[in-house]
Enzyme design. Structure first.
Site, mmCIF file in Angstrom:
data_model
loop_
_atom_site.group_PDB
_atom_site.id
_atom_site.type_symbol
_atom_site.label_atom_id
_atom_site.label_comp_id
_atom_site.label_asym_id
_atom_site.label_seq_id
_atom_site.Cartn_x
_atom_site.Cartn_y
_atom_site.Cartn_z
ATOM 1 N N LYS A 80 0.782 -1.403 -0.020
ATOM 2 C CA LYS A 80 -0.032 -0.217 0.042
ATOM 3 C C LYS A 80 0.905 1.118 0.006
ATOM 4 O O LYS A 80 0.565 2.279 -0.880
ATOM 5 C CB LYS A 80 -0.850 0.107 1.390
ATOM 6 C CG LYS A 80 -1.869 -1.351 1.275
ATOM 7 C CD LYS A 80 -2.932 -1.112 2.564
ATOM 8 C CE LYS A 80 -2.237 -1.405 3.630
ATOM 9 N NZ LYS A 80 -1.848 -2.740 3.950
ATOM 10 N N THR A 81 1.830 1.319 0.858
ATOM 11 C CA THR A 81 2.844 2.506 0.719
ATOM 12 C C THR A 81 3.617 2.643 -0.316
ATOM 13 O O THR A 81 3.617 3.547 -1.046
ATOM 14 C CB THR A 81 3.705 2.293 1.935
ATOM 15 O OG1 THR A 81 3.187 2.412 3.292
ATOM 16 C CG2 THR A 81 4.761 3.503 2.031
ATOM 17 N N ASP A 125 -1.712 6.726 6.071
ATOM 18 C CA ASP A 125 -1.740 5.370 6.648
ATOM 19 C C ASP A 125 -2.791 5.032 7.950
ATOM 20 O O ASP A 125 -3.074 5.812 8.608
ATOM 21 C CB ASP A 125 -0.308 4.986 7.020
ATOM 22 C CG ASP A 125 -0.141 3.410 6.814
ATOM 23 O OD1 ASP A 125 -1.101 2.761 6.382
ATOM 24 O OD2 ASP A 125 1.101 2.834 7.209
ATOM 25 N N THR A 174 -5.930 -1.413 6.812
ATOM 26 C CA THR A 174 -5.742 -2.747 7.144
ATOM 27 C C THR A 174 -7.154 -3.599 7.389
ATOM 28 O O THR A 174 -7.677 -4.566 7.492
ATOM 29 C CB THR A 174 -4.881 -3.264 8.108
ATOM 30 O OG1 THR A 174 -5.105 -2.629 9.441
ATOM 31 C CG2 THR A 174 -3.133 -3.217 7.663
ATOM 32 N N ARG A 233 6.713 -8.362 2.065
ATOM 33 C CA ARG A 233 7.749 -7.994 2.927
ATOM 34 C C ARG A 233 8.436 -9.342 3.709
ATOM 35 O O ARG A 233 9.621 -9.065 4.185
ATOM 36 C CB ARG A 233 6.961 -7.042 4.074
ATOM 37 C CG ARG A 233 7.617 -6.709 5.221
ATOM 38 C CD ARG A 233 6.919 -6.059 6.060
ATOM 39 N NE ARG A 233 6.695 -4.710 5.594
ATOM 40 C CZ ARG A 233 5.716 -4.011 6.006
ATOM 41 N NH1 ARG A 233 4.801 -4.190 6.660
ATOM 42 N NH2 ARG A 233 5.490 -2.786 5.308
#
Length: 361
Positions: A80-81, A125, A174, A233
């Protein structure tokens, strides 16, 4: 490669020291900055979201307008970032990054909005954790590019309208279900980030290996990808740990054998389960016959807090089909018995009656 900059504080019960945790710690954030893709063509996975977003951005550029507000939802670590930074790069605009928990008052948001430049991208965020007064101010800012700044208190308070330059808000969450409908409806584009399939993670790992100057073969990348829980990640974190092992105890080349041995050292098994995950399953199977058992009892059995078991271990175990949540408590599935190499007890022995009723074991 494709992931977010969430911190441990943003996820209740998170255990940032976990090798397979999806929350970024300080080291992750530093390395991720160097590995992030810079444009949509370089971004791996999320094909539907990527194609739709490409159309939105190209259309906005052709009109000479700012892009519609964008909402990205999905689990931590999926990109997302990274996508927010790509949106800014594709639009040739600067980006400002903040988070919902950092905006506790409407004045905090007003200060940020009033300093934006025309066309700037504001990345917010964990947008669902923003305070209600700031959230209500955001409605008008998104729709009319205007905010009302309240000066004074009580009957003498005055609302001063403040015009804002056109900007693009990129919200990430989220938990999309926690967003109120009025806020959700003001986003022109909504994209849901899915977990990655192993083939996509292999591409992520091979690209990251090139950037890290690590030699890895296809089998080595496949082995790491299969243990990465569908999350880029985690794939990159495992790659770095396997790289360390290959550098110290092998010839520096990551093969399937090297990756398998390295991840055994780090206690990450073939399905991506770590020590905590296996402890939960072993307690459920060996101590309680497969369940059903209450969450608090299960947490005591593994020596962890209730929130840690529920927020950290259970989501992946449920998604993998190894554990089920029922009204009577937690229950192991036949796949859990098979994964740990255990034989389910016969009906009527221990607590297996509830499991057999659910799964026919």
């Amino acid at each position: 490669m494709n992931w977010d900059d969430e911190t441990a504080a943003d996820t209740p019960g998170a255990a940032p020291e976990r090798l397979v945790g999806a929350v970024a710690d300080g080291e992750d954030s530093t390395v991720e900055a160097a590995l992030r893709p810079k444009d949509l063509d370089e971004f791996v996975g999320q094909e539907k979201v990527r194609q739709q977003l490409d159309l939105v951005l190209k259309a906005a550029k052709q009109r000479g307008a700012t892009a519609d507000h964008v909402l990205l939802s999905g689990a931590p670590g999926l990109g997302k970032t990274t996508l927010s930074m790509i949106i800014a790069a594709e639009m040739g605009a600067p980006i400002r990054i903040t988070s919902g928990p950092a905006i506790q008052h409407a004045g905090d948001l007003a200060a940020i909005l009033s300093s934006l430049q025309e066309g700037e991208v504001l990345f917010l965020d964990e947008i669902h954790r923003m305070s209600r007064p700031a959230e209500e101010m955001l409605y008008m800012a998104m729709e009319d590019f205007r905010v009302d700044v309240i000066v004074g208190k009580g009957p003498g308070a005055t609302a001063i309208p403040l015009e804002l330059p056109p900007f693009t808000l990129v919200g990430a969450t989220t938990r999309a279900g926690l967003l109120p409908p009025p806020l959700r409806d003001r986003f022109g584009f909504t994209g849901h980030m899915e977990f990655y399939v192993p083939e996509e993670l292999e591409r992520v790992i091979q690209r990251s290996a090139r950037l890290l100057d690590v030699e890895i073969d296809a089998d080595g990348a496949a082995e790491i990808a299969g243990r990465s829980r569908g999350t880029p990640r985690i794939a990159n974190r495992l790659l770095r740990r396997v790289r360390d092992y290959a550098q110290v105890r092998a010839d520096g080349v990551i093969t399937r054998e090297v990756a398998t041995t390295a991840l055994q050292v780090y206690e990450v098994d073939a399905r991506g389960l770590d020590r905590l995950d296996r402890a939960v399953l072993e307690a459920l199977l060996k101590l309680f016959g497969g369940g059903p058992v209450g969450l608090s009892t299960l947490a005591v059995a593994v020596g962890e807090e209730r929130e840690t078991v529920e927020e950290v271990a259970e989501p992946f175990l449920v998604r993998e089909g190894l554990l089920a949540r029922t009204p009577r408590g937690r229950v192991a599935t036949p796949a859990a018995w098979a994964h740990l190499g255990l034989v389910p007890p016969q009906q009527g022995v221990g607590g297996s009656g509830g499991q057999q009723g659910l799964f026919g074991a």
